[in-house]
Design an enzyme around this catalytic site. Structure first.
Site, short mmCIF file in Angstrom:
data_model
loop_
_atom_site.label_atom_id
_atom_site.label_comp_id
_atom_site.label_asym_id
_atom_site.label_seq_id
_atom_site.Cartn_x
_atom_site.Cartn_y
_atom_site.Cartn_z
N ASP A 235 87.63 59.21 4.02
CA ASP A 235 88.07 57.99 3.37
C ASP A 235 87.43 57.84 1.99
O ASP A 235 86.34 58.36 1.73
CB ASP A 235 87.69 56.76 4.21
CG ASP A 235 88.41 56.75 5.54
OD1 ASP A 235 88.01 57.55 6.41
OD2 ASP A 235 89.34 55.96 5.71
N LYS A 236 88.11 57.10 1.13
CA LYS A 236 87.55 56.82 -0.19
C LYS A 236 86.55 55.68 -0.12
O LYS A 236 85.40 55.85 -0.51
CB LYS A 236 88.67 56.46 -1.18
CG LYS A 236 88.13 56.06 -2.55
CD LYS A 236 89.23 55.65 -3.51
CE LYS A 236 88.66 55.22 -4.86
NZ LYS A 236 89.69 54.81 -5.82
#
Length: 487
Positions: A235-236
């Site tokens: 995930d960012k």
């Protein structure tokens, strides 16, 4: 400024604005209320409304609402490697170089079968000579190429890479000449680099896409992105830790690298790279804020969560934040060989989410392309080389400008293979979400013929233990990063 309200007070010294988040300013409007950033609560555990990504059956609980990912450190992800170990950033020490690794066993009988014992003794004696330069010649006219290669390797092993060995032709005969001439530093580095195949390291990133991380590493190290391999994307928005490998990368090129929100450590040289899927899973540590529910409701929901588990949906980040141009829809068009439709969907304007300069530039290009219908006109005046290389939309526009306004396939070939593959993976994820939703709707939690059932549910090593102090310190350093300026 020399005036003091309390001259007798010695006060104290300190550092302000050490981090962006150390200095936060909120306007107070005319009604006396502070202006705050909008906070959108995210429903946890239950998704009541069906979407085109996922839907689940009703469960006998109302669940509870809360906010996740309010801070980057609220969402922590660590890979679990194939041995079941949780990947953590624990060391910044340099790796053991190949020249320092345990030497392979030398087959002395094979050496004795090729050259005389006296020649072996002379070769070994050259290692200790410092004041004079001498050499040993071994005739190898009747030796095969494999036998000569074996002797060269033997010389390097027995001398710890200090001696030189070369095959020379003289009077119609072949000789291996071994000497103790001092090697140049470049020769030693080249010899080491030939034995360095892959540098593996742990990367801990904060609020950074995996693809963006690899792009930044490649740019700083002058390496193609294709040289880097990972076991899976992360995930960012969060603090995520994973293993990365790079072909022919030397630690000396990395040790002084200082990247914003990317930390590297736990270096090791290996003979093989990481491959996609080289992990057992991911270990998540999630903080939920602003929970609005009674203790009884929370306990009931979490009990059901522990007993029944959860449907392993692919998250919304897999499908992008533009509902009119979802990533999986682009993947579907690519599978159908609809290059024109895929390009137009990628370049379709979307909601201007956030204040990122890069996002604003991308949306500006999309709107300009919709108005001009010309890639050349769209890119006119855009001279930010870094942006043109890192933006998918900019690279596609460059492809159209170079190969022609209707050269949609050539434009798509202008983006990296890894990026194009993400669109296909997004469509696979979409299909999975729809299929698993239908399976749960029809059969619920009842095991069916053909289901894969996990028998050994022993947690991975390290997932139950107390977080180590050094890890707490790494995470603590990111605790107040949520309100930092995003570039």
């Amino acid at each position: 400024m020399a005036g003091l309200l309390a001259p007798s007070n010695t006060g104290f010294a300190g550092t302000i604005k050490h981090r962006y988040a150390d200095f936060q300013v909120n306007e107070i409007d005319l009604e006396g209320k502070p202006t705050k950033r909008n906070e959108v609560p995210i429903l946890f555990v239950l998704v009541k409304e069906s979407s085109h990504w996922c839907s689940i059956q009703d469960i006998d609980t109302t669940g509870f609402a809360g906010t996740i990912k309010h801070r980057y450190a609220d969402f922590q992800v660590n890979e679990i490697d194939l041995e079941g170990n949780v990947v953590r950033l624990t060391s910044y020490e340099p790796p053991v170089y190949p020249s320092q690794m345990a030497k392979p066993e030398i087959d002395e009988s094979k050496v004795n079968g090729l050259i005389f014992v006296d020649d072996i003794a002379k070769i070994k004696s050259l290692v200790d000579l410092k004041d004079s330069i001498e050499s040993v010649e071994i005739e190898v006219t009747n030796f095969s190429k494999e036998q000569r290669t074996f002797l060269h390797k033997y010389v390097q092993l027995v001398s710890n890479n200090k001696l030189n060995s070369n095959t020379v032709d003289r009077n119609g005969k072949k000789y291996i000449e071994v000497n103790n001439k001092k090697k140049l530093r470049q020769e030693i580095q080249r010899s080491n680099s030939q034995r360095i195949k892959f540098l593996h390291f742990t990367a801990m990133k904060t609020n950074t896409d995996t693809s963006e991380m690899l792009f930044l590493l490649g740019k700083q190290l002058s390496k193609k992105i294709s040289k880097f391999t990972i076991a899976g994307t992360k995930d960012k928005r969060g603090v995520t830790t994973q293993r990365v490998s790079c072909k022919y990368l030397n630690y000396a090129d990395v040790r002084h690298l200082d990247l914003y929100r990317i930390k590297m450590g736990n270096f090791a040289y290996k003979d093989t790279p990481l491959n996609l899927g080289d992990l057992k899973g991911n270990f998540f540590r999630i903080a939920i804020r602003n929970v609005t529910a009674t203790d009884e409701s929370i306990e009931k929901t979490m009990r059901l969560f522990k007993e029944n588990g959860f449907i392993n949906y692919f998250g919304l980040q897999r499908f992008g934040n533009n509902p009119s141009a979802a990533t999986h829809d682009v993947g579907r068009l690519l599978i159908q060989d609809d290059w024109r439709g895929a390009v137009h969907m990628i370049l379709r304007p979307g909601p201007n989410m956030g204040t990122s300069i890069k996002i604003q530039k991308v949306e500006f290009l999309k709107h300009r392309y919709q108005e001009t219908k010309s890639a050349k006109l769209t890119l006119r005046g855009v001279d930010d080389i870094g942006f043109l290389k890192s933006s998918i939309e900019a690279r596609i526009l460059q492809g159209l400008a170079t190969h022609g306004e209707n050269a949609y396939l050539n434009a798509l070939e202008n983006i990296t293979r890894n990026t194009a593959t993400l669109y296909l993976h997004a469509y696979q994820s979409f299909v999975w979400n729809r299929v698993v939703s239908e399976r749960i709707r029809k059969f619920g939690l009842e095991v069916q013929v053909g289901d894969l059932v996990l028998i050994d549910s022993t947690p991975a090593p390290g997932t139950q233990e107390e977080v180590k102090p050094e890890i707490k310190q790494e995470i603590k350093s990111e605790e107040d990063a949520d309100d930092e300026v995003r570039v």
